[in-house]
Motif scaffolding. Structure first.
Motif, PDB file in Angstrom:
ATOM      1  N   ASP A 102       9.909 -59.237  70.307  1.00  0.00           N
ATOM      2  CA  ASP A 102       9.137 -58.041  70.306  1.00  0.00           C
ATOM      3  C   ASP A 102       8.965 -57.196  71.269  1.00  0.00           C
ATOM      4  O   ASP A 102      10.250 -56.738  71.661  1.00  0.00           O
ATOM      5  N   THR A 103       8.724 -55.277  71.170  1.00  0.00           N
ATOM      6  CA  THR A 103       9.194 -54.680  71.784  1.00  0.00           C
ATOM      7  C   THR A 103       7.334 -54.079  72.067  1.00  0.00           C
ATOM      8  O   THR A 103       6.295 -54.689  72.066  1.00  0.00           O
ATOM      9  N   LEU A 104       7.331 -53.693  73.669  1.00  0.00           N
ATOM     10  CA  LEU A 104       6.325 -53.392  74.002  1.00  0.00           C
ATOM     11  C   LEU A 104       5.423 -52.612  73.747  1.00  0.00           C
ATOM     12  O   LEU A 104       3.918 -52.619  73.756  1.00  0.00           O
ATOM     13  N   LYS A 105       5.895 -51.484  73.338  1.00  0.00           N
ATOM     14  CA  LYS A 105       5.005 -50.051  72.242  1.00  0.00           C
ATOM     15  C   LYS A 105       4.723 -51.037  70.798  1.00  0.00           C
ATOM     16  O   LYS A 105       3.347 -50.292  70.594  1.00  0.00           O
ATOM     17  N   SER A 106       5.194 -52.082  69.918  1.00  0.00           N
ATOM     18  CA  SER A 106       4.273 -52.519  69.570  1.00  0.00           C
ATOM     19  C   SER A 106       3.160 -53.362  69.809  1.00  0.00           C
ATOM     20  O   SER A 106       2.159 -53.045  68.925  1.00  0.00           O
ATOM     21  N   LEU A 107       3.616 -53.952  70.298  1.00  0.00           N
ATOM     22  CA  LEU A 107       2.297 -54.826  71.176  1.00  0.00           C
ATOM     23  C   LEU A 107       1.264 -54.200  71.647  1.00  0.00           C
ATOM     24  O   LEU A 107      -0.293 -54.192  71.419  1.00  0.00           O
ATOM     25  N   GLU A 108       1.688 -52.840  72.445  1.00  0.00           N
ATOM     26  CA  GLU A 108       0.657 -52.114  73.145  1.00  0.00           C
ATOM     27  C   GLU A 108      -0.084 -51.044  71.782  1.00  0.00           C
ATOM     28  O   GLU A 108      -1.109 -51.232  71.709  1.00  0.00           O
ATOM     29  N   ASP A 109       0.283 -51.137  70.546  1.00  0.00           N
ATOM     30  CA  ASP A 109      -0.692 -50.624  69.475  1.00  0.00           C
ATOM     31  C   ASP A 109      -1.482 -51.565  68.912  1.00  0.00           C
ATOM     32  O   ASP A 109      -2.371 -51.322  68.696  1.00  0.00           O
ATOM     33  N   ALA A 153      -4.123 -52.311  71.662  1.00  0.00           N
ATOM     34  CA  ALA A 153      -4.781 -51.220  72.518  1.00  0.00           C
ATOM     35  C   ALA A 153      -5.658 -51.715  73.316  1.00  0.00           C
ATOM     36  O   ALA A 153      -5.850 -51.485  74.567  1.00  0.00           O
ATOM     37  N   ASP A 154      -6.283 -53.096  72.632  1.00  0.00           N
ATOM     38  CA  ASP A 154      -8.050 -53.026  73.037  1.00  0.00           C
ATOM     39  C   ASP A 154      -7.794 -53.998  74.803  1.00  0.00           C
ATOM     40  O   ASP A 154      -8.125 -54.283  75.635  1.00  0.00           O
ATOM     41  N   TRP A 155      -6.833 -54.615  74.990  1.00  0.00           N
ATOM     42  CA  TRP A 155      -6.823 -55.741  75.831  1.00  0.00           C
ATOM     43  C   TRP A 155      -5.859 -55.380  76.611  1.00  0.00           C
ATOM     44  O   TRP A 155      -5.930 -55.482  77.787  1.00  0.00           O
ATOM     45  N   LEU A 156      -4.905 -54.433  76.383  1.00  0.00           N
ATOM     46  CA  LEU A 156      -3.606 -53.958  77.013  1.00  0.00           C
ATOM     47  C   LEU A 156      -3.155 -52.837  78.309  1.00  0.00           C
ATOM     48  O   LEU A 156      -3.841 -51.970  76.852  1.00  0.00           O
ATOM     49  N   LEU A 179       3.307 -53.953  80.694  1.00  0.00           N
ATOM     50  CA  LEU A 179       2.081 -53.978  80.034  1.00  0.00           C
ATOM     51  C   LEU A 179       0.520 -54.991  80.587  1.00  0.00           C
ATOM     52  O   LEU A 179       1.411 -55.856  80.893  1.00  0.00           O
ATOM     53  N   VAL A 180       0.267 -54.489  81.074  1.00  0.00           N
ATOM     54  CA  VAL A 180      -0.929 -55.726  81.714  1.00  0.00           C
ATOM     55  C   VAL A 180      -2.006 -56.379  81.004  1.00  0.00           C
ATOM     56  O   VAL A 180      -2.811 -55.016  79.914  1.00  0.00           O
ATOM     57  N   VAL A 181      -2.223 -57.043  81.343  1.00  0.00           N
ATOM     58  CA  VAL A 181      -4.032 -57.050  80.235  1.00  0.00           C
ATOM     59  C   VAL A 181      -5.403 -56.881  81.100  1.00  0.00           C
ATOM     60  O   VAL A 181      -5.336 -56.925  82.226  1.00  0.00           O
ATOM     61  N   ARG A 182      -5.758 -55.690  80.473  1.00  0.00           N
ATOM     62  CA  ARG A 182      -6.959 -55.026  81.117  1.00  0.00           C
ATOM     63  C   ARG A 182      -7.526 -55.864  81.618  1.00  0.00           C
ATOM     64  O   ARG A 182      -7.757 -55.245  83.103  1.00  0.00           O
ATOM     65  N   ARG A 183      -7.853 -56.798  81.391  1.00  0.00           N
ATOM     66  CA  ARG A 183      -9.701 -57.592  82.311  1.00  0.00           C
ATOM     67  C   ARG A 183      -8.823 -58.270  83.807  1.00  0.00           C
ATOM     68  O   ARG A 183      -9.585 -59.068  84.795  1.00  0.00           O
TER      69      ARG A 183
END
Length: 246
Positions: A177-184, A187-190, A198-202
């Motif tokens: 995958d791509t980081l951009k796609s995952l980030e989009d 967004a509530d999690w990363l 990217l990191v998991v926010r929690r």
């Protein structure tokens, strides 16, 4: 743990039964079925904790059977065992616990069984009756198979050549995958901390300065420190202070 084996090939059932016998307690095969219809009948008549299910079978296939099992008042956990990798996404949409590629290796089976035990039978009964929080899942490549990871297990994602390295509590897996796609999508999690990470926010615990003077994130469940770029540092600080993003 009471296990039902579902596969139209007798040799495949025999191999799985042998592996489970080698693993020993608390795992025990209590029955076998040759297709989806037979698996539903068995589960309706006897209490089963886990179903090891092939996908391509005559009559009702494994995917349809898993969907119907999920509607049971006390649904068993389902782990798919198949020679075909392309069904992984649909399998996890049916809330499969894991997805093992044939020939199934004993160590990989052991890991899948241990993961399935984390959800106890009483918990599955509760989940079958009430709406639960939908935690996103990632389908990743892991030791020759496909593994489903929830965002409760993921720590961070980092670009690695043409793949994404997914660090989780038990190790590392790969994702195409791509980081951009995952980030989009999540967004509530990363949270972006660098162009390649990217990191998991929690999981964010704090910031510290490294030996090279650059800022790094401290993450729950991970001793590794990841660099934070100057561009993304303000957003990371806002998140740590509890301020809304933006």
């Amino acid at each position: 743990m009471r296990i039902l084996l579902v596969d139209d090939e007798a040799l495949a059932r025999e191999r799985l039964a042998g592996l489970i016998a080698e693993l020993g307690a608390p795992y025990r095969v209590v029955g076998e079925a040759v297709n989806g219809e037979d698996s539903l009948k068995f589960c309706a008549q006897q209490g089963v904790d886990l179903v090891l299910m092939d996908i391509r079978m005559p009559g009702m296939d494994g995917l349809e059977a898993a969907g119907r099992l999920a509607g049971f008042e006390t649904p068993p956990a389902v782990i798919f065992t198949t020679a075909y990798e392309e069904h992984a996404l649909e399998a996890f949409e049916r809330e499969a616990q894991d997805y093992l590629l044939k020939p199934v290796r004993r160590e990989r089976l052991r890991q899948a069984l241990e993961r399935s035990r984390r959800i106890t039978r009483p918990q599955r009964e509760t989940l079958g009756r009430v709406e639960r929080e939908k935690i996103p899942q990632l389908s990743v490549s892991y030791r020759g198979g496909v593994l489903s990871l929830s965002f409760d297990e993921v720590i961070y994602l980092r670009a690695d050549s043409k793949y994404i390295a997914v660090r989780h509590g038990a190790g590392e897996a790969l994702l195409e995958d791509t980081l951009k796609s995952l980030e989009d999508r999540y967004a509530d999690w990363l949270l972006r901390i660098h162009r390649n990470a990217l990191v998991v926010r929690r999981r964010l615990k704090g910031l510290e300065r490294g030996a090279d003077g650059k800022m790094q994130v401290v993450l729950n469940g991970c001793e590794e420190r990841l660099e934070v770029s100057r561009r993304h540092l303000p957003e990371v600080r806002r998140w740590l202070k509890g301020a809304p993003d933006g």
